[in-house]
Write an enzyme that holds these catalytic residues in place. Structure first.
Site, PDB file in Angstrom:
ATOM      1  N   ASP A  68      48.598  36.977 -43.840  1.00 27.94           N
ATOM      2  CA  ASP A  68      48.291  37.648 -45.366  1.00 27.94           C
ATOM      3  C   ASP A  68      49.036  39.067 -45.279  1.00 27.94           C
ATOM      4  O   ASP A  68      49.137  39.600 -46.022  1.00 27.94           O
ATOM      5  CB  ASP A  68      46.916  37.891 -45.674  1.00 27.94           C
ATOM      6  CG  ASP A  68      45.996  38.261 -44.664  1.00 27.94           C
ATOM      7  OD1 ASP A  68      46.395  38.344 -43.511  1.00 27.94           O
ATOM      8  OD2 ASP A  68      45.042  39.231 -44.930  1.00 27.94           O
ATOM      9  N   HIS A  69      49.635  39.236 -44.226  1.00 27.48           N
ATOM     10  CA  HIS A  69      50.380  40.387 -44.152  1.00 27.48           C
ATOM     11  C   HIS A  69      51.774  40.213 -43.996  1.00 27.48           C
ATOM     12  O   HIS A  69      52.613  41.361 -44.072  1.00 27.48           O
ATOM     13  CB  HIS A  69      49.830  41.436 -43.033  1.00 27.48           C
ATOM     14  CG  HIS A  69      48.306  41.908 -43.369  1.00 27.48           C
ATOM     15  ND1 HIS A  69      48.125  43.126 -44.138  1.00 27.48           N
ATOM     16  CD2 HIS A  69      47.281  41.204 -43.504  1.00 27.48           C
ATOM     17  CE1 HIS A  69      46.954  43.012 -44.158  1.00 27.48           C
ATOM     18  NE2 HIS A  69      46.298  41.844 -43.917  1.00 27.48           N
ATOM     19  N   HIS A 271      42.253  44.909 -50.041  1.00 24.12           N
ATOM     20  CA  HIS A 271      42.062  43.873 -49.164  1.00 24.12           C
ATOM     21  C   HIS A 271      40.719  43.366 -49.542  1.00 24.12           C
ATOM     22  O   HIS A 271      39.898  43.083 -48.285  1.00 24.12           O
ATOM     23  CB  HIS A 271      42.156  44.561 -47.818  1.00 24.12           C
ATOM     24  CG  HIS A 271      42.376  43.416 -46.711  1.00 24.12           C
ATOM     25  ND1 HIS A 271      41.454  42.756 -46.067  1.00 24.12           N
ATOM     26  CD2 HIS A 271      43.561  42.567 -46.401  1.00 24.12           C
ATOM     27  CE1 HIS A 271      41.920  41.778 -45.376  1.00 24.12           C
ATOM     28  NE2 HIS A 271      43.387  41.906 -45.238  1.00 24.12           N
TER      29      HIS A 271
HETATM   30 ZN   LIG Z   1      44.516  40.708 -43.788  1.00 23.75          ZN
END
Ligand SMILES: [Zn+2]
Length: 306
Positions: A68-69, A271
């Site tokens: 997710d980054h 986040h």
């Molecule tokens: Zn993350």
């Protein structure tokens, strides 16, 4: 005069994207330069939506190698090649990213039109980037795998010139730089003109700390102390604090507690776990300890002003 220092939020969801939220990516724009912090799936589309020029990004900082980054990075690199980029691109990340990208290049037989230089971030805080105006340092987070935050700090700005003083003493162009740096001026007659007659105090250097995935920790408190704006992950609310511990993430309350201890001016929360539809409780919870707490969502832009 203050240069533009703007944070644009491209994604703010944790772990998985939702129909409303992309995963983590942000742009730091300082004057004419664009720095990309994290590059989750969909980042290139988000850049286009927010009218941020892809080709102007020369430095990309990846906090850690959870999908997710960084999973938007291969797509972005392929697009930069197709667009005919020539300029060298610098990518800073924990070790391992170069191998991942190389597999994409070799299996597709792609020879990129531009050079990519990978910089492995070393453990402990280090200076990753600096130019005339800015420096960017890594901050060690506490997460399941090696993870870094980034502190973007403006260097001490030059003093502001007082036009009337410059005209009064007919200051030559070649003396201007030293005057902007705070030196006095010596006239042809030997008279010393104190700098305060020629300049005014510049604004205080500004800074932005991006604290990506991390459990609550005070281990980097010193590095973020006094930041104008702190972005700190707030994956969960306190009601899910046990899951936050287990997954080495933070709650909104913990992010706010750290912001208060660090004496920052403003806290941005992001986040968020995909389980939360309504984000207003994040702000409520954080503001109970630190009133200057704000939820951010994609499409938001935050100007850092002195
Ligand atoms: Zn993350």
């Amino acid at each position: 005069m203050e240069r533009e220092f703007r944070i644009s939020i491209l994604g703010c969801s944790a772990a998985t994207p939702t129909s409303l939220r992309h995963t983590t990516a942000q742009i730091v724009k300082y004057h004419n330069a664009y720095f990309l912090l994290d590059c989750a799936e969909g980042t290139q589309m988000q850049l286009r939506r927010m009218k941020i020029p892809l080709m102007r990004i020369n430095h990309i900082f990846i906090s850690h190698l959870h999908g997710d980054h960084y999973l938007g990075l291969p797509g972005l690199l392929f697009s930069l090649h197709l667009l005919g980029r020539k300029k060298e691109l610098h990518i800073y990340s924990p070790p391992g990213l170069q191998q991942i990208i190389d597999v994409h290049y070799t299996t597709s037989g792609l020879k990129p039109s531009f050079k990519t230089t990978f910089h492995d971030i070393q453990q402990g805080g280090e200076r990753l980037y600096h130019d005339k105006y800015l420096c960017i340092d890594s901050i060690e987070m506490v997460h399941r795998i090696t993870c870094y935050g980034f502190k973007v700090s403006e260097k001490a700005p030059e003093r502001n010139i007082k036009k009337e003083g410059i005209l009064k003493y007919t200051i030559p162009v070649q003396s201007m730089q030293s005057i902007k740096m705070g030196e006095d001026f010596l006239t042809a007659d030997g008279e010393i003109i104190p700098n305060c007659e020629l300049t005014t105090e510049p604004h205080k250097p500004r800074s932005y700390a991006f604290c990506s995935d991390t459990a609550y920790t005070e281990s980097f408190l010193q590095q973020i102390t006094g930041a104008d704006v702190l972005y700190h992950e707030a994956t969960f609310l306190e009601e899910h604090a046990a899951i936050a511990r287990e997954k080495t993430h933070s709650t909104a309350l913990e992010a706010a507690t750290l912001a208060k201890k660090a004496g920052v001016r403003k806290l941005l929360l992001g986040h968020y776990s995909a389980r939360y539809k309504d984000l207003s409780d994040f702000e409520k919870e954080a503001r109970s300890v630190f009133p200057e707490s704000y939820i951010v969502q994609e499409g938001d832009a935050v100007d850092i002003q002195g």
